[in-house]
Design a protein around this motif. Structure first.
Motif, PDB file in Angstrom:
ATOM      1  N   ILE A 154       0.287 -11.219  -3.478  1.00 38.46           N
ATOM      2  CA  ILE A 154      -0.151 -10.424  -2.320  1.00 38.46           C
ATOM      3  C   ILE A 154       1.041  -9.715  -1.676  1.00 38.46           C
ATOM      4  CG2 ILE A 154      -1.066 -10.594   0.057  1.00 38.46           C
ATOM      5  CD1 ILE A 154      -3.281 -10.799  -2.013  1.00 38.46           C
ATOM      6  N   GLY A 155       2.162 -10.437  -1.531  1.00 39.95           N
ATOM      7  CA  GLY A 155       3.356  -9.864  -0.911  1.00 39.95           C
ATOM      8  C   GLY A 155       3.860  -8.644  -1.668  1.00 39.95           C
ATOM      9  N   THR A 156       3.982  -8.759  -2.973  1.00 36.97           N
ATOM     10  CA  THR A 156       4.529  -7.636  -3.747  1.00 36.97           C
ATOM     11  C   THR A 156       3.560  -6.451  -3.767  1.00 36.97           C
ATOM     12  OG1 THR A 156       3.732  -8.697  -5.770  1.00 36.97           O
ATOM     13  CG2 THR A 156       6.033  -9.037  -5.222  1.00 36.97           C
ATOM     14  N   GLN A 157       2.256  -6.748  -3.781  1.00 36.01           N
ATOM     15  CA  GLN A 157       1.285  -5.641  -3.753  1.00 36.01           C
ATOM     16  C   GLN A 157       1.253  -4.971  -2.376  1.00 36.01           C
ATOM     17  OE1 GLN A 157      -2.390  -6.106  -6.363  1.00 36.01           O
ATOM     18  NE2 GLN A 157      -1.848  -8.228  -6.066  1.00 36.01           N
ATOM     19  N   THR A 158       1.542  -5.740  -1.325  1.00 33.36           N
ATOM     20  CA  THR A 158       1.627  -5.153   0.018  1.00 33.36           C
ATOM     21  C   THR A 158       2.806  -4.179   0.086  1.00 33.36           C
ATOM     22  OG1 THR A 158       0.735  -7.191   0.969  1.00 33.36           O
ATOM     23  CG2 THR A 158       1.824  -5.672   2.496  1.00 33.36           C
ATOM     24  N   LEU A 159       3.954  -4.601  -0.440  1.00 35.11           N
ATOM     25  CA  LEU A 159       5.130  -3.727  -0.418  1.00 35.11           C
ATOM     26  C   LEU A 159       4.900  -2.488  -1.287  1.00 35.11           C
ATOM     27  CD1 LEU A 159       7.965  -6.419  -0.495  1.00 35.11           C
ATOM     28  CD2 LEU A 159       7.296  -4.962   1.437  1.00 35.11           C
ATOM     29  N   ASP A 160       4.159  -2.665  -2.359  1.00 33.14           N
ATOM     30  CA  ASP A 160       3.823  -1.539  -3.223  1.00 33.14           C
ATOM     31  C   ASP A 160       3.005  -0.494  -2.446  1.00 33.14           C
ATOM     32  OD1 ASP A 160       3.581  -0.644  -6.192  1.00 33.14           O
ATOM     33  OD2 ASP A 160       1.552  -0.476  -5.380  1.00 33.14           O
ATOM     34  N   TYR A 161       2.075  -0.976  -1.627  1.00 36.98           N
ATOM     35  CA  TYR A 161       1.269  -0.052  -0.805  1.00 36.98           C
ATOM     36  C   TYR A 161       2.133   0.606   0.277  1.00 36.98           C
ATOM     37  CZ  TYR A 161      -1.629   1.361   3.126  1.00 36.98           C
ATOM     38  OH  TYR A 161      -2.157   2.061   4.175  1.00 36.98           O
ATOM     39  N   ILE A 162       2.941  -0.207   0.962  1.00 33.16           N
ATOM     40  CA  ILE A 162       3.774   0.324   2.044  1.00 33.16           C
ATOM     41  C   ILE A 162       4.734   1.401   1.523  1.00 33.16           C
ATOM     42  CG2 ILE A 162       5.634  -0.303   3.676  1.00 33.16           C
ATOM     43  CD1 ILE A 162       4.144  -2.908   4.232  1.00 33.16           C
ATOM     44  N   ALA A 163       5.209   1.208   0.299  1.00 28.67           N
ATOM     45  CA  ALA A 163       6.118   2.192  -0.299  1.00 28.67           C
ATOM     46  C   ALA A 163       5.452   3.558  -0.469  1.00 28.67           C
ATOM     47  CB  ALA A 163       6.620   1.679  -1.655  1.00 28.67           C
ATOM     48  N   GLN A 164       4.124   3.543  -0.547  1.00 30.10           N
ATOM     49  CA  GLN A 164       3.392   4.808  -0.714  1.00 30.10           C
ATOM     50  C   GLN A 164       3.061   5.477   0.619  1.00 30.10           C
ATOM     51  OE1 GLN A 164       0.155   4.672  -3.736  1.00 30.10           O
ATOM     52  NE2 GLN A 164       0.764   2.543  -3.979  1.00 30.10           N
ATOM     53  N   CYS A 165       3.428   4.824   1.733  1.00 31.95           N
ATOM     54  CA  CYS A 165       3.050   5.345   3.055  1.00 31.95           C
ATOM     55  C   CYS A 165       4.304   5.633   3.862  1.00 31.95           C
ATOM     56  CB  CYS A 165       2.219   4.313   3.818  1.00 31.95           C
ATOM     57  SG  CYS A 165       0.807   3.710   2.926  1.00 31.95           S
ATOM     58  N   GLU A 166       5.007   6.676   3.506  1.00 32.49           N
ATOM     59  CA  GLU A 166       6.284   6.967   4.159  1.00 32.49           C
ATOM     60  C   GLU A 166       6.155   7.058   5.675  1.00 32.49           C
ATOM     61  OE1 GLU A 166       8.088  10.425   2.595  1.00 32.49           O
ATOM     62  OE2 GLU A 166       8.952   9.379   0.879  1.00 32.49           O
ATOM     63  N   GLY A 167       6.957   6.266   6.365  1.00 38.77           N
ATOM     64  CA  GLY A 167       7.026   6.389   7.819  1.00 38.77           C
ATOM     65  C   GLY A 167       5.898   5.735   8.603  1.00 38.77           C
ATOM     66  N   GLN A 168       4.894   5.202   7.912  1.00 39.81           N
ATOM     67  CA  GLN A 168       3.770   4.586   8.641  1.00 39.81           C
ATOM     68  C   GLN A 168       4.043   3.135   9.009  1.00 39.81           C
ATOM     69  OE1 GLN A 168      -0.350   4.708   7.367  1.00 39.81           O
ATOM     70  NE2 GLN A 168       0.106   6.569   6.251  1.00 39.81           N
ATOM     71  N   TYR A 169       4.828   2.471   8.174  1.00 41.39           N
ATOM     72  CA  TYR A 169       5.057   1.039   8.376  1.00 41.39           C
ATOM     73  C   TYR A 169       6.546   0.745   8.382  1.00 41.39           C
ATOM     74  CZ  TYR A 169       0.140   0.782   7.153  1.00 41.39           C
ATOM     75  OH  TYR A 169      -1.219   0.972   7.131  1.00 41.39           O
ATOM     76  N   GLU A 170       6.910  -0.263   9.162  1.00 37.91           N
ATOM     77  CA  GLU A 170       8.263  -0.785   9.075  1.00 37.91           C
ATOM     78  C   GLU A 170       8.152  -2.265   8.725  1.00 37.91           C
ATOM     79  OE1 GLU A 170      10.740  -0.649  12.576  1.00 37.91           O
ATOM     80  OE2 GLU A 170      12.430  -1.522  11.470  1.00 37.91           O
ATOM     81  N   VAL A 171       8.865  -2.677   7.688  1.00 39.92           N
ATOM     82  CA  VAL A 171       8.849  -4.089   7.291  1.00 39.92           C
ATOM     83  C   VAL A 171       9.883  -4.815   8.145  1.00 39.92           C
ATOM     84  CG1 VAL A 171       9.192  -5.722   5.403  1.00 39.92           C
ATOM     85  CG2 VAL A 171       8.116  -3.510   4.949  1.00 39.92           C
TER      86      VAL A 171
END
Ligand code: MG
Length: 413
Positions: free
Chosen positions: A48-65
């Protein structure tokens, strides 16, 4: 000149840079004004963690880890932290924690994953098993949104987790695909409590669907880990093969949506395209369909109440010739009934069920027992259930420990 408006107008990598700078100069509430969601991941190196980061990587500027948490995976979390630059990294194992702290100067490295909720707007709980309880509780206690992939914490500790949902800001958005589907279906009703007739949880049936009890006597770990439609971690994949995953999901649905066990049904649907359905009092059924990809429920939980702008596959209706549905074979897959029983008993029975299952699955994965022994170990453990009704979290911890002890006794008998 308005930094918020200006940031919104920036596109692509420029936006990313502005967000990065702004996140350091703006006070806490500034994040919301910028439309940035701060995300912490508990269990960040798992499926789940790696797939979450995979999604966040596709959303430039929307999320901060802002935070990452692991049990023991030092090298993997160091690599993630170097890429995502979180403020906090939580590592449960002591020697792994020292290794991580050495490799990441300037990052706060802590022991407890429950610290992640402090900095985040949303915490993704991708921890495996009962160990995820502290993350679930601390996130809700701090009035944050919990993107819940760790169903075991809600199942085992329902009676002590439920009151926390009333804390302002506290919200659970399920990442489990079936519950995410039901969450979406329920948005078509303005009065869920009164209008829902039943929830229909779909199940792929796992790798052993259609097999007889006799033919399953000698199945191997490799066979159990071959899930026909979903890519998931080993524990949940074995749970899918026994149908215990679906049993746990029945209890999870009861906890999440407040539906009686008599109004939650399981339907086997091998294509895993219909992720679950809700039937309303007038007979109308609303279903959620999409390609089987866990990143969709992850993205849903992160972007809720909006929808993610990233498509996770599109159904090709010309090749999707049929959708099949059948009733589950509860004679062969007895775990489903064990879960219904525990759910109806309530109190600490679901905690016992989940703990006994964790012990049995681990023993199977270690080659200690045959696959067919998993339900036997759980059933024998449940015979010892003491009927305790939990009021505080210590009651749940006690129930979990006691059930594990009985399950280990059953294993060694
Ligand atoms: Mg599921």
């Amino acid at each position: 000149w308005n930094i918020v408006e200006w940031t919104r107008r920036c596109a692509g990598s420029l936006r990313q840079h502005v967000v990065c700078v702004a996140s350091r100069v703006l006070p806490r509430h500034g994040y919301h004004a910028l439309g940035i969601t701060r995300v912490a991941l508990a269990g960040s190196t798992g499926s789940i963690g790696t797939q979450t980061l995979d999604y966040i990587a596709q959303c430039e500027g929307q999320y901060e880890v802002v935070g990452l948490g692991v049990g023991t995976s030092a090298q993997a979390v160091i690599a993630q932290a170097q890429q995502w630059k979180p403020k906090v990294v939580a590592v449960a194992d002591e020697s792994a924690r020292k290794e991580v702290a050495q490799a990441l100067p300037g990052v706060e490295v802590v022991a407890d994953q429950s610290a992640l909720a402090e900095l985040a707007d949303v915490v993704v709980n991708g921890v495996v098993g009962f160990a995820g309880l502290s993350v679930t509780m601390s996130t809700l206690q701090r009035g944050k949104r919990l993107a819940l992939a760790n169903k075991e914490s809600l199942i085992a500790a329902g009676p002590v987790v439920q009151p926390l949902r009333k804390i302002p800001g506290a919200d659970i958005v399920p990442v489990d695909s079936e519950h995410c589907a039901i969450h979406q279906c329920l948005r078509s009703s303005i009065d869920n409590g009164r209008e829902v007739h039943r929830l229909l949880l779909t199940a792929s049936g796992g790798p052993f669907r259609g097999r007889s009890k006799e033919s399953l006597a000698t199945v191997t770990v490799q066979e159990a880990l071959k899930h026909p439609t979903w890519s998931m971690g080993p524990k949940i994949t074995v749970d899918s093969s026994t149908l215990m995953n679906k049993g746990l999901e029945v209890i999870e649905a009861h906890e999440l949506f407040g539906t009686d066990f008599d109004s939650i049904e399981v339907v086997v649907h091998p294509q895993s395209v219909v992720h679950s359905m809700v039937e309303f009092n007038d007979g109308a059924v609303i279903a959620q369909l999409s390609m089987p990809d866990m990143r969709l429920p992850i993205a849903y939980a992160l972007s809720y109440p909006h929808r993610a702008n990233v498509p996770f596959g599109s159904i090709d209706w010309s090749s999707l010739a049929r959708l099949d549905f059948e009733v589950p074979d509860t004679q062969t897959f007895t775990c489903l009934n064990l879960a219904y029983q525990a759910g109806r008993t309530g109190g600490t029975a679901p905690a016992w069920l989940s703990a006994a299952n964790e012990v049995a699955v681990e023993a199977f994965l270690n080659g200690q027992i045959m696959w067919s022994r998993i339900p036997e170990v759980i059933d024998a453990t449940m015979q010892q259930h003491d009927g305790l009704v939990p009021t505080i979290v210590e009651d749940i911890l006690h129930a979990d420990a006691l059930a594990r002890r009985f399950a280990l006794q059953v294993l060694s008998a």
